[in-house]
Motif scaffolding. Structure first.
Motif, short mmCIF file in Angstrom:
data_model
loop_
_atom_site.label_atom_id
_atom_site.label_comp_id
_atom_site.label_asym_id
_atom_site.label_seq_id
_atom_site.Cartn_x
_atom_site.Cartn_y
_atom_site.Cartn_z
N MET A 6 0.82 -1.21 0.00
CA MET A 6 0.00 0.00 0.00
C MET A 6 0.86 1.27 0.00
SD MET A 6 -2.69 -1.67 -0.32
CE MET A 6 -3.93 -0.40 -0.42
N CYS A 7 1.91 1.29 0.82
CA CYS A 7 2.74 2.50 0.92
C CYS A 7 3.51 2.80 -0.36
CB CYS A 7 3.73 2.36 2.07
SG CYS A 7 2.97 2.40 3.68
N THR A 8 4.10 1.77 -0.95
CA THR A 8 4.87 2.02 -2.16
C THR A 8 3.97 2.42 -3.32
OG1 THR A 8 4.90 -0.36 -2.63
CG2 THR A 8 6.84 0.57 -1.53
N THR A 9 2.80 1.83 -3.39
CA THR A 9 1.87 2.17 -4.47
C THR A 9 1.48 3.64 -4.41
OG1 THR A 9 1.03 -0.08 -4.64
CG2 THR A 9 -0.41 1.66 -5.45
N THR A 10 1.27 4.17 -3.21
CA THR A 10 0.84 5.57 -3.10
C THR A 10 1.91 6.55 -3.55
OG1 THR A 10 1.49 5.79 -0.77
CG2 THR A 10 -0.77 5.04 -1.22
N ALA A 11 3.17 6.12 -3.60
CA ALA A 11 4.23 7.01 -4.09
C ALA A 11 4.03 7.35 -5.57
CB ALA A 11 5.60 6.39 -3.86
N LEU A 12 3.24 6.53 -6.27
CA LEU A 12 2.91 6.83 -7.67
C LEU A 12 1.90 7.98 -7.78
CD1 LEU A 12 2.62 3.19 -9.03
CD2 LEU A 12 4.24 4.91 -9.85
N GLY A 13 1.19 8.30 -6.71
CA GLY A 13 0.15 9.32 -6.74
C GLY A 13 0.58 10.65 -7.34
N PRO A 14 1.70 11.23 -6.91
CA PRO A 14 2.12 12.51 -7.48
C PRO A 14 2.50 12.45 -8.95
CG PRO A 14 3.14 12.16 -5.34
CD PRO A 14 2.50 10.86 -5.73
N LEU A 15 2.77 11.25 -9.48
CA LEU A 15 3.14 11.10 -10.88
C LEU A 15 1.94 10.74 -11.76
CD1 LEU A 15 6.37 8.98 -10.28
CD2 LEU A 15 6.20 11.45 -10.62
N ALA A 16 0.84 10.36 -11.13
CA ALA A 16 -0.33 9.86 -11.85
C ALA A 16 -1.05 10.99 -12.60
CB ALA A 16 -1.30 9.20 -10.87
N ARG A 17 -1.67 10.59 -13.67
CA ARG A 17 -2.55 11.47 -14.44
C ARG A 17 -3.73 10.61 -14.87
NH1 ARG A 17 0.45 14.18 -12.27
NH2 ARG A 17 1.91 15.70 -13.04
N LYS A 18 -4.78 11.23 -15.30
CA LYS A 18 -5.95 10.49 -15.74
C LYS A 18 -5.53 9.50 -16.84
CE LYS A 18 -10.71 11.12 -17.13
NZ LYS A 18 -11.75 12.07 -17.45
N GLY A 19 -5.78 8.23 -16.60
CA GLY A 19 -5.40 7.19 -17.54
C GLY A 19 -3.94 6.78 -17.47
N TYR A 20 -3.19 7.33 -16.54
CA TYR A 20 -1.76 7.01 -16.38
C TYR A 20 -1.48 6.78 -14.91
CZ TYR A 20 3.34 7.62 -16.67
OH TYR A 20 4.70 7.44 -16.58
N ASP B 295 -9.55 14.96 -8.89
CA ASP B 295 -9.97 14.73 -10.27
C ASP B 295 -10.05 16.03 -11.07
OD1 ASP B 295 -10.18 11.99 -9.79
OD2 ASP B 295 -12.28 12.16 -9.19
N GLN B 296 -10.47 17.11 -10.43
CA GLN B 296 -10.54 18.41 -11.12
C GLN B 296 -9.15 18.90 -11.51
OE1 GLN B 296 -12.62 20.76 -8.26
NE2 GLN B 296 -14.60 19.81 -8.68
N LEU B 297 -8.15 18.63 -10.66
CA LEU B 297 -6.79 19.02 -10.99
C LEU B 297 -6.26 18.19 -12.16
CD1 LEU B 297 -5.40 19.45 -7.38
CD2 LEU B 297 -6.05 21.25 -8.98
N TRP B 298 -6.62 16.91 -12.20
CA TRP B 298 -6.24 16.07 -13.34
C TRP B 298 -6.79 16.65 -14.63
CZ3 TRP B 298 -7.23 10.33 -11.62
CH2 TRP B 298 -6.08 9.84 -10.99
N GLU B 299 -8.06 17.07 -14.58
CA GLU B 299 -8.69 17.63 -15.77
C GLU B 299 -7.94 18.88 -16.24
OE1 GLU B 299 -11.04 16.20 -17.59
OE2 GLU B 299 -11.16 14.56 -16.15
#
Length: 195
Positions: free
Chosen positions: A81-95, A173-177
């Motif tokens: 769970m912890c390592t997966t959340t490190a992807l959060g700042p790099l994520a984008r909608k569909g990525y 989600d609004q920031l992703w948009e």
């Protein structure tokens, strides 16, 4: 800690959004799986847009074995769970959105036993991320960092987020948009998109 307060705040919000969506989904399904306790008790301390996250976490009796120390399998859930959340700042909608795909391998190295009742610090860092695979490293240590209890290397494969999960909207989600609009406009003008 990140030196730019705006960048840190954005990264923290990206990681918090994973928790927000997770809790919305788990409540809607009356989910009580074994990762729920972990997600309920992690305390986010820091995150960066480079793909890092740092937590504080209490190893309570739910995570221990008969010897009164953290069970190896429990460490796997916590690190997953912890390592997966490190992807959060790099994520984008569909990525790498929401919980960032599925685990391909999760290798742990146990260095010291963690006694029940110990608060630990968990730091995760994305080492590599692409369209289909990512690798994240994690470390579980004492709060002062002097004792390293265990480490992990987590390889993930990107899979589409279940559409029903993305029906649960969070502020992020609004920031992703907005990012999608900016990235599209830059690409159309010959610029580079962020990802």
């Amino acid at each position: 800690m990140c030196s730019d307060p705006a960048s840190r705040a954005r990264a923290m919000k990206a990681v918090e959004a994973i928790f927000e969506r997770y809790h919305l989904i788990s409540r809607s399904q009356s989910f009580n799986g074994f990762d729920l306790h972990t997600m309920n008790n992690l305390r986010l301390l820091d995150a960066s847009e480079k793909g890092t996250s740092t937590y504080e976490f209490l190893i309570d009796e739910q995570y221990t074995n008969l010897n009164g120390v953290m069970h190896g399998g429990a460490a796997g859930v916590i690190f997953d769970m912890c390592t997966t959340t490190a992807l959060g700042p790099l994520a984008r909608k569909g990525y790498w959105d929401f919980l960032g795909g599925v685990t391909r391998t999760l290798g742990l190295s146990y260095l010291r036993a963690v006694p029940v009742g110990t608060k630990v610090r968990l730091h995760s860092e994305v080492i590599q991320v692409g369209k289909t695979m990512a690798m994240i490293r994690g470390k579980m240590s004492s709060l002062d960092g002097k004792i390293v209890y265990c480490t992990c290397e987590h390889h993930k494969v990107a899979v589409p987020t279940q559409p029903a999960h993305l029906d649960f909207k969070v502020e992020w989600d609004q920031l992703w948009e907005k990012d999608s609009d900016v990235s599209g406009a830059l690409t159309a003008k010959g610029g580079k998109a962020k990802l």
